[in-house]
Design a protein around this motif. Structure first.
Motif, PDB file in Angstrom:
ATOM      1  N   ALA A  11       0.837  -1.204   0.000  1.00 24.75           N
ATOM      2  CA  ALA A  11       0.000   0.000   0.000  1.00 24.75           C
ATOM      3  C   ALA A  11       0.869   1.249   0.000  1.00 24.75           C
ATOM      4  O   ALA A  11       0.646   2.184  -0.781  1.00 24.75           O
ATOM      5  N   MET A  12       1.881   1.271   0.858  1.00 22.39           N
ATOM      6  CA  MET A  12       2.779   2.424   0.939  1.00 22.39           C
ATOM      7  C   MET A  12       3.511   2.641  -0.391  1.00 22.39           C
ATOM      8  O   MET A  12       3.585   3.764  -0.893  1.00 22.39           O
ATOM      9  N   ASN A  13       4.021   1.569  -0.964  1.00 20.41           N
ATOM     10  CA  ASN A  13       4.771   1.686  -2.217  1.00 20.41           C
ATOM     11  C   ASN A  13       3.898   2.160  -3.367  1.00 20.41           C
ATOM     12  O   ASN A  13       4.352   2.921  -4.225  1.00 20.41           O
ATOM     13  N   GLY A  14       2.653   1.719  -3.398  1.00 21.39           N
ATOM     14  CA  GLY A  14       1.740   2.196  -4.437  1.00 21.39           C
ATOM     15  C   GLY A  14       1.467   3.686  -4.320  1.00 21.39           C
ATOM     16  O   GLY A  14       1.444   4.409  -5.316  1.00 21.39           O
ATOM     17  N   VAL A  15       1.285   4.150  -3.094  1.00 14.95           N
ATOM     18  CA  VAL A  15       1.062   5.586  -2.880  1.00 14.95           C
ATOM     19  C   VAL A  15       2.320   6.371  -3.242  1.00 14.95           C
ATOM     20  O   VAL A  15       2.245   7.434  -3.871  1.00 14.95           O
ATOM     21  N   ILE A  16       3.485   5.855  -2.878  1.00 14.05           N
ATOM     22  CA  ILE A  16       4.741   6.522  -3.254  1.00 14.05           C
ATOM     23  C   ILE A  16       4.867   6.593  -4.774  1.00 14.05           C
ATOM     24  O   ILE A  16       5.227   7.635  -5.329  1.00 14.05           O
ATOM     25  N   ALA A  17       4.564   5.500  -5.467  1.00 14.40           N
ATOM     26  CA  ALA A  17       4.661   5.471  -6.929  1.00 14.40           C
ATOM     27  C   ALA A  17       3.754   6.520  -7.555  1.00 14.40           C
ATOM     28  O   ALA A  17       4.169   7.258  -8.465  1.00 14.40           O
ATOM     29  N   ALA A  18       2.516   6.607  -7.083  1.00 18.21           N
ATOM     30  CA  ALA A  18       1.574   7.593  -7.630  1.00 18.21           C
ATOM     31  C   ALA A  18       2.001   9.018  -7.279  1.00 18.21           C
ATOM     32  O   ALA A  18       1.858   9.934  -8.095  1.00 18.21           O
ATOM     33  N   THR A  19       2.529   9.206  -6.090  1.00 19.14           N
ATOM     34  CA  THR A  19       2.998  10.535  -5.685  1.00 19.14           C
ATOM     35  C   THR A  19       4.172  10.972  -6.546  1.00 19.14           C
ATOM     36  O   THR A  19       4.243  12.134  -6.982  1.00 19.14           O
ATOM     37  N   LEU A  20       5.087  10.061  -6.800  1.00 20.05           N
ATOM     38  CA  LEU A  20       6.216  10.391  -7.680  1.00 20.05           C
ATOM     39  C   LEU A  20       5.704  10.780  -9.069  1.00 20.05           C
ATOM     40  O   LEU A  20       6.135  11.790  -9.639  1.00 20.05           O
ATOM     41  N   ALA A  21       4.785   9.982  -9.606  1.00 18.54           N
ATOM     42  CA  ALA A  21       4.241  10.268 -10.940  1.00 18.54           C
ATOM     43  C   ALA A  21       3.513  11.608 -10.965  1.00 18.54           C
ATOM     44  O   ALA A  21       3.625  12.367 -11.937  1.00 18.54           O
ATOM     45  N   ARG A  22       2.792  11.909  -9.894  1.00 23.37           N
ATOM     46  CA  ARG A  22       2.076  13.189  -9.804  1.00 23.37           C
ATOM     47  C   ARG A  22       3.063  14.362  -9.864  1.00 23.37           C
ATOM     48  O   ARG A  22       2.721  15.443 -10.330  1.00 23.37           O
ATOM     49  N   ASN A  23       4.273  14.117  -9.400  1.00 20.26           N
ATOM     50  CA  ASN A  23       5.309  15.156  -9.384  1.00 20.26           C
ATOM     51  C   ASN A  23       6.276  15.020 -10.558  1.00 20.26           C
ATOM     52  O   ASN A  23       7.440  15.403 -10.465  1.00 20.26           O
ATOM     53  N   ASP A  24       5.769  14.447 -11.667  1.00 20.06           N
ATOM     54  CA  ASP A  24       6.484  14.345 -12.941  1.00 20.06           C
ATOM     55  C   ASP A  24       7.696  13.413 -12.927  1.00 20.06           C
ATOM     56  O   ASP A  24       8.582  13.523 -13.770  1.00 20.06           O
ATOM     57  N   PHE A  25       7.742  12.486 -12.005  1.00 22.00           N
ATOM     58  CA  PHE A  25       8.771  11.444 -12.024  1.00 22.00           C
ATOM     59  C   PHE A  25       8.437  10.507 -13.174  1.00 22.00           C
ATOM     60  O   PHE A  25       7.291  10.103 -13.328  1.00 22.00           O
ATOM     61  N   ILE A  26       9.385  10.166 -13.974  1.00 17.81           N
ATOM     62  CA  ILE A  26       9.157   9.278 -15.118  1.00 17.81           C
ATOM     63  C   ILE A  26       9.506   7.850 -14.719  1.00 17.81           C
ATOM     64  O   ILE A  26      10.665   7.527 -14.450  1.00 17.81           O
TER      65      ILE A  26
END
Length: 102
Positions: A81-96
């Motif tokens: 759950a934590m890793n999924g939220v981190i992944a989406a947060t990174l993507a939201r902040n333009d992480f490729i």
């Protein structure tokens, strides 16, 4: 998120996933959490792809806890759950993230 997790878990073929030594809740759960967070964040298609790309790098869940009754299984579900939220947060902040997470 729940649907993504279930569909991916079934597509992984739980029996063969277990035979390879992996806990499907932990591996597919990372993608499900990323999908749920992506929906809540209102991510674009490209951002969701990046979030899934990051999820592929984070998905883990060894069945080694079965050997001695270790508490890893409890941790793996929360970590997914934590890793999924981190992944989406990174993507939201333009992480490729990678475009193909398999």
């Amino acid at each position: 998120g729940y649907e993504v997790c279930c569909r991916l878990g079934n597509a992984l073929d739980p029996t063969s996933h277990y035979a390879r030594g992996f806990h499907p809740t932990a591996t597919a759960g990372t993608y499900g959490a990323a999908a749920a967070a992506a929906k809540l964040f209102g991510l674009s298609k490209e951002q969701i792809i990046s979030a899934f790309g990051v999820s592929g790098s984070q998905a883990a869940g060894s069945l080694q806890f079965l050997v001695n009754g270790a508490w890893n299984k409890r941790y793996q579900v929360g970590a997914a759950a934590m890793n999924g939220v981190i992944a989406a947060t990174l993507a939201r902040n333009d992480f490729i993230g990678s475009s193909d997470s398999v």
